[in-house]
Design a protein around this motif. Structure first.
Motif, short mmCIF file in Angstrom:
data_model
loop_
_atom_site.label_atom_id
_atom_site.label_comp_id
_atom_site.label_asym_id
_atom_site.label_seq_id
_atom_site.Cartn_x
_atom_site.Cartn_y
_atom_site.Cartn_z
N ILE A 202 0.85 -1.20 0.00
CA ILE A 202 0.00 0.00 0.00
C ILE A 202 0.88 1.25 0.00
O ILE A 202 1.90 1.32 0.69
CB ILE A 202 -0.93 0.02 1.22
N THR A 203 0.47 2.23 -0.78
CA THR A 203 1.12 3.52 -0.80
C THR A 203 0.07 4.62 -0.66
O THR A 203 -1.07 4.45 -1.12
CB THR A 203 1.93 3.74 -2.08
N ASP A 204 0.45 5.72 -0.03
CA ASP A 204 -0.45 6.88 0.01
C ASP A 204 0.03 7.96 -0.95
O ASP A 204 -0.48 9.08 -0.94
CB ASP A 204 -0.57 7.44 1.43
N GLU A 205 0.98 7.60 -1.82
CA GLU A 205 1.51 8.54 -2.81
C GLU A 205 0.82 8.31 -4.15
O GLU A 205 0.72 7.17 -4.62
CB GLU A 205 3.02 8.35 -2.96
N GLY A 206 0.34 9.38 -4.77
CA GLY A 206 -0.24 9.26 -6.09
C GLY A 206 -1.65 8.72 -6.11
O GLY A 206 -2.16 8.36 -7.18
N VAL A 207 -2.30 8.67 -4.94
CA VAL A 207 -3.68 8.19 -4.90
C VAL A 207 -4.62 9.41 -4.86
O VAL A 207 -4.20 10.51 -4.53
CB VAL A 207 -3.92 7.29 -3.67
N PRO A 208 -5.89 9.24 -5.23
CA PRO A 208 -6.82 10.37 -5.19
C PRO A 208 -6.90 10.96 -3.77
O PRO A 208 -6.76 10.25 -2.78
CB PRO A 208 -8.16 9.74 -5.61
N ASP A 209 -7.14 12.26 -3.70
CA ASP A 209 -7.15 12.94 -2.41
C ASP A 209 -8.17 12.34 -1.45
O ASP A 209 -7.88 12.18 -0.25
CB ASP A 209 -7.45 14.43 -2.60
N ASP A 210 -9.35 11.99 -1.96
CA ASP A 210 -10.37 11.43 -1.07
C ASP A 210 -9.95 10.07 -0.53
O ASP A 210 -10.23 9.72 0.62
CB ASP A 210 -11.72 11.34 -1.78
N VAL A 211 -9.23 9.30 -1.35
CA VAL A 211 -8.74 8.00 -0.91
C VAL A 211 -7.59 8.18 0.07
O VAL A 211 -7.48 7.43 1.06
CB VAL A 211 -8.31 7.15 -2.12
N ALA A 212 -6.74 9.16 -0.16
CA ALA A 212 -5.63 9.43 0.77
C ALA A 212 -6.16 9.75 2.16
O ALA A 212 -5.57 9.33 3.18
CB ALA A 212 -4.77 10.58 0.24
N GLU A 213 -7.25 10.48 2.23
CA GLU A 213 -7.86 10.79 3.53
C GLU A 213 -8.33 9.51 4.22
O GLU A 213 -8.18 9.36 5.44
CB GLU A 213 -9.02 11.76 3.34
N LYS A 214 -8.89 8.58 3.44
CA LYS A 214 -9.35 7.33 4.02
C LYS A 214 -8.17 6.47 4.49
O LYS A 214 -8.28 5.73 5.47
CB LYS A 214 -10.18 6.55 3.00
N LEU A 215 -7.04 6.57 3.80
CA LEU A 215 -5.86 5.81 4.22
C LEU A 215 -5.34 6.30 5.57
O LEU A 215 -4.79 5.51 6.35
CB LEU A 215 -4.76 5.91 3.15
N ILE A 216 -5.49 7.58 5.84
CA ILE A 216 -5.11 8.10 7.15
C ILE A 216 -5.98 7.47 8.23
O ILE A 216 -5.49 6.99 9.27
CB ILE A 216 -5.24 9.64 7.19
N GLU A 217 -7.29 7.42 7.98
CA GLU A 217 -8.21 6.80 8.93
C GLU A 217 -7.92 5.30 9.07
O GLU A 217 -7.95 4.74 10.16
CB GLU A 217 -9.65 7.00 8.48
N LEU A 218 -7.60 4.65 7.94
CA LEU A 218 -7.32 3.21 7.95
C LEU A 218 -6.09 2.91 8.81
O LEU A 218 -6.09 1.96 9.60
CB LEU A 218 -7.10 2.72 6.52
N LYS A 219 -5.06 3.72 8.66
CA LYS A 219 -3.85 3.52 9.45
C LYS A 219 -4.16 3.66 10.94
O LYS A 219 -3.67 2.87 11.77
CB LYS A 219 -2.76 4.49 9.04
N GLN A 220 -4.97 4.64 11.29
CA GLN A 220 -5.32 4.83 12.70
C GLN A 220 -6.05 3.61 13.25
O GLN A 220 -5.81 3.19 14.39
CB GLN A 220 -6.18 6.09 12.84
N LEU A 221 -6.94 3.02 12.45
CA LEU A 221 -7.66 1.84 12.89
C LEU A 221 -6.72 0.65 13.06
O LEU A 221 -6.75 -0.06 14.07
CB LEU A 221 -8.76 1.48 11.87
#
Length: 287
Positions: A202-221
């Motif tokens: 998984i990378t948070d680079e080059g992904v859509p902004d809305d998906v990048a925000e969800k990845l932040i939440e996913l990491k926290q979970l």
């Protein structure tokens, strides 16, 4: 490698107090080797990030395409590290479709995953060609020793080392620092010439902004589970291959890596934008 290699990461017990990443991943893929605590965690994740289920399925189909592609390139030996629990098509099942003489060793550190794999192989495998062992990615020499002890793998022939959706789960060393890249560097040394390394991450680079925000939440979970995670950049994922030569098309989002190798009965996973898949993948060949 005749002497016993000490294991600083002894096998863990089954932890039913916290969700486990392998069992949750199994649930995403529709498997049954998971517990209520894993399903509750997965439901929380999908409630916030429903796209994660197709992401997980696209990653699994990438594994299938890697196996088919490498079998067609003449590879007959696969070492699947972090193989998880058996669900949605296993490495040996996909390989056997094309090459019934293929050999596979599955490795995981999670006891439930290993136990389920062993049961599957007892029912549908060949002990001369298939094995499932409990070992830890963080101790490459010990893990490799255990692979050799199975008698399944011939070190004089090329091997495909599969590290699929594993390294974005943190691999803490004794000091708590992630040792995933260091371990992969050692595996590259251990592989015979002409072998292959397949990675997805998984990378948070080059992904859509809305998906990048969800990845932040996913990491926290996930950081509250038994398996905290780490997202790496494209360059950091590419570095995992060292001096290995990347097969065409190089690094790609999982659905874009050799889509022609998708099986005829595979589910269709579609994304509006390819980078919604969030998992960067590639296969390198050792010179």
């Amino acid at each position: 490698m005749t002497e016993s290699v000490q294991d600083p990461f002894p096998p863990q017990g089954v932890d039913l107090e916290r969700p486990n990443v392998a069992r949750v991943y199994d649930w995403y893929l529709g498997g049954t080797a998971n517990w209520a605590i894993d399903r509750r965690f997965g439901e929380r994740v999908l409630a916030s990030f429903p796209l994660l289920r197709p992401i997980a399925m696209a990653n699994r189909l990438y594994l299938h395409r890697v196996v088919r592609h490498l079998v067609r390139r003449g590879v007959r030996q696969f070492v699947d590290i972090g193989s998880g629990v058996p669900t949605m098509g296993n490495t040996h099942q996909v390989a056997d479709e094309i090459a019934p003489d293929s050999k596979v060793v599955y490795i995981d550190y999670e006891p439930v995953a290993v136990a389920h794999s062993q049961v599957l192989l007892e029912q549908h495998g060949d002990p001369a060609r298939h094995a499932a062992i409990n070992a830890d990615l963080r101790n490459p020499d010990r893990l490799w020793q255990r692979v050799i002890e199975t008698g399944v793998i011939d070190l004089d022939e090329p091997i495909a080392l599969l590290v699929i959706a594993v390294l974005h789960v943190q691999q803490p060393g004794p000091d708590g620092v992630d040792v995933g890249p260091q371990a992969i560097a050692r595996y590259r040394e251990l592989l015979p010439s002409g072998s292959y390394l397949a990675v997805s991450h998984i990378t948070d680079e080059g992904v859509p902004d809305d998906v990048a925000e969800k990845l932040i939440e996913l990491k926290q979970l996930y950081d509250t589970s038994s398996s905290p995670v780490i997202w790496r950049s494209h360059a950091e994922i590419r570095e995992l291959f060292g001096d290995f030569d990347l097969l065409p098309p190089g690094m790609a989002w999982t659905p874009s890596w050799h889509p022609e190798e998708t099986g005829p009965t595979s589910p269709v996973i579609e994304f509006e934008r390819p980078n919604e898949a969030v998992i960067w993948a590639g296969v390198g060949r050792k010179p």
